[in-house]
Design a protein around this motif. Structure first.
Motif, PDB file in Angstrom:
ATOM      1  N   GLU A   1     -61.195  -3.595  33.595  1.00 33.39           N
ATOM      2  CA  GLU A   1     -61.236  -3.236  34.879  1.00 33.39           C
ATOM      3  C   GLU A   1     -61.274  -4.413  36.094  1.00 33.39           C
ATOM      4  OE1 GLU A   1     -61.370   0.394  36.241  1.00 33.39           O
ATOM      5  OE2 GLU A   1     -61.658   1.167  34.357  1.00 33.39           O
TER       6      GLU A   1
ATOM      7  N   GLY B   1     -61.227   8.863  41.925  1.00 32.86           N
ATOM      8  CA  GLY B   1     -61.656   7.706  41.215  1.00 32.86           C
ATOM      9  C   GLY B   1     -61.705   6.590  42.270  1.00 32.86           C
TER      10      GLY B   1
ATOM     11  N   ASP C   1     -58.151  -0.045  32.007  1.00 35.97           N
ATOM     12  CA  ASP C   1     -57.772   0.644  33.236  1.00 35.97           C
ATOM     13  C   ASP C   1     -57.993   2.014  33.107  1.00 35.97           C
ATOM     14  OD1 ASP C   1     -57.249  -1.667  34.612  1.00 35.97           O
ATOM     15  OD2 ASP C   1     -55.251  -1.375  34.597  1.00 35.97           O
TER      16      ASP C   1
ATOM     17  N   MET D   1     -56.800   5.283  44.268  1.00 37.35           N
ATOM     18  CA  MET D   1     -57.467   5.882  43.093  1.00 37.35           C
ATOM     19  C   MET D   1     -58.329   7.168  43.884  1.00 37.35           C
ATOM     20  SD  MET D   1     -57.302   4.121  40.512  1.00 37.35           S
ATOM     21  CE  MET D   1     -55.533   4.176  41.022  1.00 37.35           C
TER      22      MET D   1
ATOM     23  N   TRP E   1     -53.947  14.999  36.411  1.00 41.23           N
ATOM     24  CA  TRP E   1     -53.538  14.824  35.053  1.00 41.23           C
ATOM     25  C   TRP E   1     -53.223  16.382  34.406  1.00 41.23           C
ATOM     26  CZ3 TRP E   1     -53.561  10.162  33.975  1.00 41.23           C
ATOM     27  CH2 TRP E   1     -54.497   9.349  34.603  1.00 41.23           C
TER      28      TRP E   1
ATOM     29  N   ASP F   1     -62.241   1.705  41.941  1.00 34.84           N
ATOM     30  CA  ASP F   1     -62.595   0.516  41.492  1.00 34.84           C
ATOM     31  C   ASP F   1     -64.037   0.517  41.509  1.00 34.84           C
ATOM     32  OD1 ASP F   1     -60.319  -0.564  40.155  1.00 34.84           O
ATOM     33  OD2 ASP F   1     -59.749  -1.838  41.840  1.00 34.84           O
TER      34      ASP F   1
ATOM     35  N   MET G   1     -47.619   2.401  33.816  1.00 34.11           N
ATOM     36  CA  MET G   1     -48.656   1.454  33.234  1.00 34.11           C
ATOM     37  C   MET G   1     -48.071   0.234  32.741  1.00 34.11           C
ATOM     38  SD  MET G   1     -51.485   2.950  34.434  1.00 34.11           S
ATOM     39  CE  MET G   1     -50.354   3.174  36.000  1.00 34.11           C
TER      40      MET G   1
ATOM     41  N   HIS H   1     -55.464  10.115  44.396  1.00 30.89           N
ATOM     42  CA  HIS H   1     -54.760  10.700  43.259  1.00 30.89           C
ATOM     43  C   HIS H   1     -55.817  11.333  42.251  1.00 30.89           C
ATOM     44  CE1 HIS H   1     -51.143   7.466  43.472  1.00 30.89           C
ATOM     45  NE2 HIS H   1     -51.204   8.177  44.729  1.00 30.89           N
ATOM     46  N   PHE H   2     -56.959  10.797  41.951  1.00 28.75           N
ATOM     47  CA  PHE H   2     -57.672  10.956  41.215  1.00 28.75           C
ATOM     48  C   PHE H   2     -59.126  11.566  41.414  1.00 28.75           C
ATOM     49  CE2 PHE H   2     -55.318   7.362  39.497  1.00 28.75           C
ATOM     50  CZ  PHE H   2     -54.231   8.132  39.002  1.00 28.75           C
TER      51      PHE H   2
ATOM     52  N   HIS I   1     -61.288   3.781  36.148  1.00 25.59           N
ATOM     53  CA  HIS I   1     -61.280   3.822  37.618  1.00 25.59           C
ATOM     54  C   HIS I   1     -60.286   4.872  38.031  1.00 25.59           C
ATOM     55  CE1 HIS I   1     -57.323   1.090  37.327  1.00 25.59           C
ATOM     56  NE2 HIS I   1     -57.175   2.002  36.761  1.00 25.59           N
ATOM     57  N   ASN I   2     -59.739   5.661  36.952  1.00 25.77           N
ATOM     58  CA  ASN I   2     -59.025   7.044  37.129  1.00 25.77           C
ATOM     59  C   ASN I   2     -59.916   8.160  37.380  1.00 25.77           C
ATOM     60  OD1 ASN I   2     -56.612   5.575  36.984  1.00 25.77           O
ATOM     61  ND2 ASN I   2     -56.519   5.832  34.508  1.00 25.77           N
ATOM     62  N   TRP I   3     -61.236   7.980  37.278  1.00 23.16           N
ATOM     63  CA  TRP I   3     -62.149   8.938  37.276  1.00 23.16           C
ATOM     64  C   TRP I   3     -63.414   9.016  38.015  1.00 23.16           C
ATOM     65  CZ3 TRP I   3     -59.923  13.114  34.708  1.00 23.16           C
ATOM     66  CH2 TRP I   3     -58.916  12.878  33.732  1.00 23.16           C
TER      67      TRP I   3
END
Length: 325
Positions: free
Chosen positions: A271, A289, A240, A283, A130, A291, A147, A286-287, A243-245
């Motif tokens: 989600e 995070g 959405d 996830m 980010w 699901d 996205m 990358h982040f 799930h990025n965190w």
């Protein structure tokens, strides 16, 4: 046994995935679509080594995404699907200078994520995903386009599959360029919307709302969902987002929604409820995070005085979880 070994070799090989990503990054699918060329003709144009390029084009021919003609290499119909204007999102996903393509290269450090539970992206790039997006506008733009492409086909079913009209105002938290909120407002003329996202994305949302004649019903605020959110919404939508965190930051986002929530208000979380092992690893790398399952959301929400009111299957494998105090 030999078949199983060959299958595992194919599954674990890095040659083909990287060859396709390099081809997209060099622009080969578009460059060779209607203008065949040899590696020696292309090399000066692309500023690459001609022999190495010929080896790459040879493998692309083996894969069926290029073919060798009397005039040189040409993109096949299959290879054309990798073009920038193919409309399927593959180019944006594979190009090594877009948000997704760049982030996927962090999978080389997957072992770091497995050992620590933390994203591998900062190991490769020195800072988080980010932060990179905030500092490099072209990555933010590519991420927003990615996205939009992911949800484009699902939006009509999401709009039709839930009773949005019972909310006077929906605050779309982290709503990107506003495609979903625009569709909700267009289908429900009595509603108003308020989108919150970082200024780079917020600018795109303002343009989209003007384009669709919704500017009088759609307000846009440039800002982070880790900061106080605008008040006045009947429902706060997280599409959405969580799930990025990791859990710590997911709690912070939910806390901001609850802080702005009026009596009788709702938090709407859209989600996928688990079930995709490959996406979970994306996830994570990358982040940091993943699901989550329904019980994970129930646990997160309970810490903020929220309980599940309903769960509605909407589209694209996603569920809309409605929370109330």
């Amino acid at each position: 046994m030999d078949t199983d070994v060959q299958r595992l070799r194919q599954m674990s090989g890095l040659v083909t995935p990287m060859a396709l990503r390099v081809a997209v990054t060099l622009g080969l699918p578009d460059r060779l679509r209607d203008n065949p060329a040899t590696a020696h003709e292309l090399a000066p144009e692309l500023e690459v080594d001609p022999l190495a390029l010929d080896l790459l084009l040879g493998h692309l021919t083996t894969l069926g995404v290029a073919e060798l003609t009397d005039d040189g290499y040409r993109t096949t119909d299959l290879g054309a699907l990798l073009g920038a204007d193919a409309g399927n999102g593959l180019n944006n996903q594979l190009h090594q200078d877009t948000a997704a393509g760049r982030a996927d290269l962090a999978f080389i450090d997957l072992i770091h994520s497995i050992r620590t539970g933390e994203p591998a992206y900062p190991v490769r790039y020195g800072q988080g995903f980010w932060t990179d997006l905030a500092e490099q506008p072209h990555l933010r733009d590519a991420f927003d386009r990615q996205m939009n492409n992911r949800v484009r086909d699902s939006i009509p079913r999401i709009v039709a599959g839930f009773d949005w009209a019972r909310f006077g105002t929906v605050v779309d938290v982290g709503g990107g360029h506003g495609s979903l909120l625009a569709a909700v407002l267009a289908a429900n003329p009595g509603m108003r919307g308020h989108l919150v996202d970082l200024e780079e994305s917020a600018a795109g949302a303002r343009a989209l709302f003007r384009e669709h004649g919704l500017a009088d019903r759609a307000e846009v605020t440039g800002g982070s969902f880790f900061d106080p959110l605008p008040s006045g919404g009947d429902a706060y939508l997280l599409f959405d987002i969580l799930h990025n965190w990791d859990d710590e930051r997911a709690h912070r986002i939910l806390a901001r929604c609850v802080e702005a929530l009026p009596a009788g208000g709702r938090v709407l979380v859209v989600e996928t409820l688990g079930g995709n092992s490959e996406f979970d690893l994306v996830m994570l790398v990358h982040f940091g995070g993943r699901d989550r399952e329904l019980h994970d959301f129930e646990r997160l929400a309970a810490a903020h005085g929220l309980r599940v009111e309903s769960v509605t299957q909407v589209a694209g494998g996603r569920s809309l979880i409605e929370f109330t105090r």
